[in-house]
Enzyme design. Structure first.
Site, PDB file in Angstrom:
ATOM      1  N   SER A 142      -4.028  13.881  43.684  1.00  0.00           N
ATOM      2  CA  SER A 142      -5.499  13.897  43.778  1.00  0.00           C
ATOM      3  C   SER A 142      -5.870  13.788  45.242  1.00  0.00           C
ATOM      4  O   SER A 142      -5.089  13.272  46.058  1.00  0.00           O
ATOM      5  CB  SER A 142      -6.082  12.701  43.023  1.00  0.00           C
ATOM      6  OG  SER A 142      -7.452  12.536  43.358  1.00  0.00           O
ATOM      7  N   TYR A 155      -6.310   3.450  41.305  1.00  0.00           N
ATOM      8  CA  TYR A 155      -6.158   4.876  40.968  1.00  0.00           C
ATOM      9  C   TYR A 155      -5.737   5.660  42.223  1.00  0.00           C
ATOM     10  O   TYR A 155      -4.779   6.433  42.189  1.00  0.00           O
ATOM     11  CB  TYR A 155      -7.452   5.440  40.383  1.00  0.00           C
ATOM     12  CG  TYR A 155      -7.358   6.933  40.106  1.00  0.00           C
ATOM     13  CD1 TYR A 155      -6.401   7.432  39.217  1.00  0.00           C
ATOM     14  CD2 TYR A 155      -8.187   7.833  40.760  1.00  0.00           C
ATOM     15  CE1 TYR A 155      -6.291   8.794  38.984  1.00  0.00           C
ATOM     16  CE2 TYR A 155      -8.082   9.200  40.523  1.00  0.00           C
ATOM     17  CZ  TYR A 155      -7.134   9.678  39.634  1.00  0.00           C
ATOM     18  OH  TYR A 155      -7.012  11.022  39.399  1.00  0.00           O
TER      19      TYR A 155
HETATM   20  P1  NAP Z   1      -8.223  14.754  30.903  1.00  0.00           P
HETATM   21  O1  NAP Z   1      -9.050  15.934  30.560  1.00  0.00           O
HETATM   22  O2  NAP Z   1      -8.676  13.384  30.508  1.00  0.00           O
HETATM   23  O3  NAP Z   1      -6.740  15.006  30.385  1.00  0.00           O
HETATM   24  C1  NAP Z   1      -5.738  14.027  30.496  1.00  0.00           C
HETATM   25  C2  NAP Z   1      -4.542  14.459  29.689  1.00  0.00           C
HETATM   26  O4  NAP Z   1      -3.568  13.420  29.757  1.00  0.00           O
HETATM   27  C3  NAP Z   1      -4.892  14.666  28.229  1.00  0.00           C
HETATM   28  O5  NAP Z   1      -4.133  15.723  27.704  1.00  0.00           O
HETATM   29  C4  NAP Z   1      -4.475  13.345  27.588  1.00  0.00           C
HETATM   30  O6  NAP Z   1      -4.139  13.611  26.225  1.00  0.00           O
HETATM   31  C5  NAP Z   1      -3.242  13.002  28.429  1.00  0.00           C
HETATM   32  N1  NAP Z   1      -2.977  11.583  28.407  1.00  0.00           N
HETATM   33  C6  NAP Z   1      -3.813  10.556  28.724  1.00  0.00           C
HETATM   34  N2  NAP Z   1      -3.206   9.379  28.519  1.00  0.00           N
HETATM   35  C7  NAP Z   1      -1.949   9.672  28.045  1.00  0.00           C
HETATM   36  C8  NAP Z   1      -0.853   8.885  27.641  1.00  0.00           C
HETATM   37  N3  NAP Z   1      -0.904   7.547  27.654  1.00  0.00           N
HETATM   38  N4  NAP Z   1       0.261   9.510  27.215  1.00  0.00           N
HETATM   39  C9  NAP Z   1       0.326  10.859  27.174  1.00  0.00           C
HETATM   40  N5  NAP Z   1      -0.670  11.659  27.554  1.00  0.00           N
HETATM   41  C10 NAP Z   1      -1.805  11.059  27.980  1.00  0.00           C
HETATM   42  O7  NAP Z   1      -8.036  14.666  32.499  1.00  0.00           O
HETATM   43  P2  NAP Z   1      -7.669  15.796  33.566  1.00  0.00           P
HETATM   44  O8  NAP Z   1      -8.793  15.869  34.523  1.00  0.00           O
HETATM   45  O9  NAP Z   1      -7.184  17.037  32.935  1.00  0.00           O
HETATM   46  O10 NAP Z   1      -6.495  15.022  34.314  1.00  0.00           O
HETATM   47  C11 NAP Z   1      -5.191  15.552  34.446  1.00  0.00           C
HETATM   48  C12 NAP Z   1      -4.590  15.019  35.730  1.00  0.00           C
HETATM   49  O11 NAP Z   1      -5.368  15.430  36.843  1.00  0.00           O
HETATM   50  C13 NAP Z   1      -4.525  13.481  35.806  1.00  0.00           C
HETATM   51  O12 NAP Z   1      -3.284  13.098  36.360  1.00  0.00           O
HETATM   52  C14 NAP Z   1      -5.654  13.126  36.751  1.00  0.00           C
HETATM   53  O13 NAP Z   1      -5.402  11.921  37.428  1.00  0.00           O
HETATM   54  C15 NAP Z   1      -5.609  14.329  37.681  1.00  0.00           C
HETATM   55  N6  NAP Z   1      -6.845  14.564  38.421  1.00  0.00           N
HETATM   56  C16 NAP Z   1      -8.022  14.778  37.770  1.00  0.00           C
HETATM   57  C17 NAP Z   1      -9.182  14.972  38.506  1.00  0.00           C
HETATM   58  C18 NAP Z   1     -10.521  15.188  37.859  1.00  0.00           C
HETATM   59  O14 NAP Z   1     -11.546  15.123  38.578  1.00  0.00           O
HETATM   60  N7  NAP Z   1     -10.583  15.472  36.564  1.00  0.00           N
HETATM   61  C19 NAP Z   1      -9.130  14.967  39.911  1.00  0.00           C
HETATM   62  C20 NAP Z   1      -7.917  14.733  40.540  1.00  0.00           C
HETATM   63  C21 NAP Z   1      -6.769  14.546  39.795  1.00  0.00           C
HETATM   64  P3  NAP Z   1      -4.158  12.593  25.002  1.00  0.00           P
HETATM   65  O15 NAP Z   1      -5.467  11.841  25.083  1.00  0.00           O
HETATM   66  O16 NAP Z   1      -4.032  13.502  23.835  1.00  0.00           O
HETATM   67  O17 NAP Z   1      -2.973  11.708  25.198  1.00  0.00           O
END
Ligand code: NAP
Length: 271
Positions: A142, A155
């Site tokens: 991130s 985080y």
């Molecule tokens: P998201 O839409 O909330 O998706 C998160 C994914 O991780 C979902 O598939 C969720 O599925 C899975 N997950 C959550 N907890 C889990 C657990 N305990 N075990 C297994 N799977 C789990 O978020 P996203 O934005 O796509 O985030 C993906 C990555 O990008 C993360 O690492 C986040 O830190 C990073 N990121 C996001 C942003 C942003 O602004 N969105 C920015 C920078 C970095 P289930 O609930 O089905 O388990």
């Protein structure tokens, strides 16, 4: 038309958001898939759509990666399935609460998922990649890995770990034909935000990217051979300058028998 197989990509956090888009794009690039997340129903729906659309084989592994037993099960998949050529460490959660309002148990769970699971899955995948002569690891970090002051500090620190770990992997695996890429998204419109504690609608639209654009840019960065991809950054030279400043911290500068003169320790001892 079926594209010839690139092997299998294991994508964590594939049930929604960024991980689901990676699954889609990688299937279209000719990868079979292993999709990992907790929500089996969502994974099954995505798997069916991708099989129908692309003809690729898609396996579903429901697992909670903040649970050690579940992590071990996915480690075993990575250790035994020799078709795996790509690991996307994407599953992660965030928080927007400042330290004084944050719950320590939740922070611990976040470290377990964002740091420990990612580390264990990488360790499970790498020996097979080395044995088979190559492989690719994409770690979703991130921008807060570079600027931990922007959101909750734990985080940010987990993502600084992902970035630092990826940089060390590039170095350690340099002669093993293993590609490592750290991706540093800014704000992306996914369920991450309501779960983290702040609706994404609170942000000005100019700073929020779609998950589709993020993944397309990140894969373009991978194709271009980038080790660190910051999809929003307009001028790549800003990262290069930062990286070159970091490289100036040579070992000769960082580790010495005597403290630097500004601490006046050597002078005190002499006197
Ligand atoms: P998201 O839409 O909330 O998706 C998160 C994914 O991780 C979902 O598939 C969720 O599925 C899975 N997950 C959550 N907890 C889990 C657990 N305990 N075990 C297994 N799977 C789990 O978020 P996203 O934005 O796509 O985030 C993906 C990555 O990008 C993360 O690492 C986040 O830190 C990073 N990121 C996001 C942003 C942003 O602004 N969105 C920015 C920078 C970095 P289930 O609930 O089905 O388990």
């Amino acid at each position: 038309m079926t594209i010839s197989s690139n092997g299998t990509a294991l994508v964590t956090g594939a049930s929604t958001g960024i991980g689901a888009v990676y699954a889609d794009r990688l299937a279209r690039r000719g990868y079979d898939l292993i999709l990992v997340a907790r929500n089996r129903e969502r994974l099954n729906t995505l798997a069916k759509r991708l099989t129908d659309d692309t003809g690729r084989t898609v396996q579903v592994e429901a697992a909670d990666l903040s649970n050690k037993a579940d992590v071990r099960r996915i480690e075993a998949v990575l250790q035994t399935d020799a078709s795996i050529t790509l690991l996307v460490n994407n599953a992660g959660v965030g928080a927007t609460a400042p330290l004084l309002q944050a719950d320590a148990d939740k922070m611990d769970d976040m470290i377990e998922l964002n740091v420990s699971a990612l580390t264990r899955l990488t360790y499970a995948a790498v020996p097979g990649f080395v044995q088979r002569g190559g492989g690719t690891i994409i770690n979703i970090a991130s921008i807060v890995g570079i600027r931990p002051e922007i959101l909750n500090g734990v985080y940010g620190a987990t993502k600084a770990y992902v970035l630092g770990f990826s940089q060390s992997l590039v170095h350690e695996l340099a002669d093993k034909n293993i590609r490592v890429q750290a991706v540093c998204p800014g704000a992306i419109a996914t369920e991450f935000w309501p779960i983290a504690g702040t609706p994404v609608e609170n942000f000005p639209p100019e700073i929020v990217m779609s998950a589709d654009d993020l993944v397309d840019a990140a894969l373009a960065g991978l194709d271009q051979g980038e080790l660190v991809t910051i999809p929003s950054l307009p001028d790549a030279g800003v990262w290069e300058a930062y990286e070159s400043a970091r490289q100036n911290f040579t070992l000769e500068n960082l580790s010495r028998r005597v403290p630097a003169p500004r601490y006046h320790v050597a002078a005190k001892q002499a006197g």
